[in-house]
Enzyme design. Structure first.
Site, PDB file in Angstrom:
ATOM      1  N   TYR A  83     -49.409  41.391 -45.716  1.00  0.00           N
ATOM      2  CA  TYR A  83     -50.311  41.497 -44.569  1.00  0.00           C
ATOM      3  C   TYR A  83     -49.840  40.567 -43.448  1.00  0.00           C
ATOM      4  O   TYR A  83     -49.792  40.963 -42.281  1.00  0.00           O
ATOM      5  CB  TYR A  83     -51.741  41.152 -44.996  1.00  0.00           C
ATOM      6  N   HIS A  98     -48.373  41.747 -39.660  1.00  0.00           N
ATOM      7  CA  HIS A  98     -49.016  41.320 -38.424  1.00  0.00           C
ATOM      8  C   HIS A  98     -48.153  40.384 -37.588  1.00  0.00           C
ATOM      9  O   HIS A  98     -48.485  40.104 -36.433  1.00  0.00           O
ATOM     10  CB  HIS A  98     -50.393  40.715 -38.732  1.00  0.00           C
ATOM     11  N   TYR A 154     -58.051  39.502 -28.801  1.00  0.00           N
ATOM     12  CA  TYR A 154     -58.217  39.871 -30.208  1.00  0.00           C
ATOM     13  C   TYR A 154     -57.371  38.958 -31.084  1.00  0.00           C
ATOM     14  O   TYR A 154     -56.164  38.829 -30.874  1.00  0.00           O
ATOM     15  CB  TYR A 154     -57.794  41.332 -30.378  1.00  0.00           C
ATOM     16  N   TRP A 170     -51.704  53.359 -38.573  1.00  0.00           N
ATOM     17  CA  TRP A 170     -51.828  51.937 -38.907  1.00  0.00           C
ATOM     18  C   TRP A 170     -52.873  51.726 -40.001  1.00  0.00           C
ATOM     19  O   TRP A 170     -52.641  51.004 -40.971  1.00  0.00           O
ATOM     20  CB  TRP A 170     -52.185  51.145 -37.644  1.00  0.00           C
TER      21      TRP A 170
END
Length: 106
Positions: free
Chosen positions: A18, A22, A41, A76
């Protein structure tokens, strides 16, 4: 401007993946987020997999609906979904439940 904070849980065996994913979010995904009103964000990930997300937007439900309509988001979410715990069949972006803000110091 709405400030949205949410929690999700990344599977412990997928945390490193993960993080890697990212570190290099697809440019078209970044553009779609921007174009659909997701601003400022951020995602924060604790070592046990607790994920805290924060964003600012004019209208969260409209921004979320616009992302749901984006083709890149479907790809995604399909790739990210297996990395999460307890989604009950929902995509990660559908499982977001905003926390209630109880204090803000501007």
């Amino acid at each position: 401007m709405e400030r949205i904070c949410f929690l999700l849980k990344v599977r412990p065996d997928r945390i490193e993946e993960y993080r890697r994913r990212h570190a290099d979010v697809w440019p078209e995904m970044r553009q779609a987020l921007h174009d659909t009103g997701w601003h400022n964000y951020s995602l924060f990930l604790r070592d046990d997999g607790l994920l805290v997300g924060y964003l600012e937007t004019e209208d969260f439900e409209a921004a979320r609906a616009a992302m749901n309509a984006a083709e890149v988001n479907a790809r995604w979410q399909a790739e990210m979904g297996p990395m999460f715990e307890a989604l009950d069949g929902a995509a990660p972006d559908e499982a977001m439940r905003p926390l209630v803000e109880v204090f803000h110091l501007p």
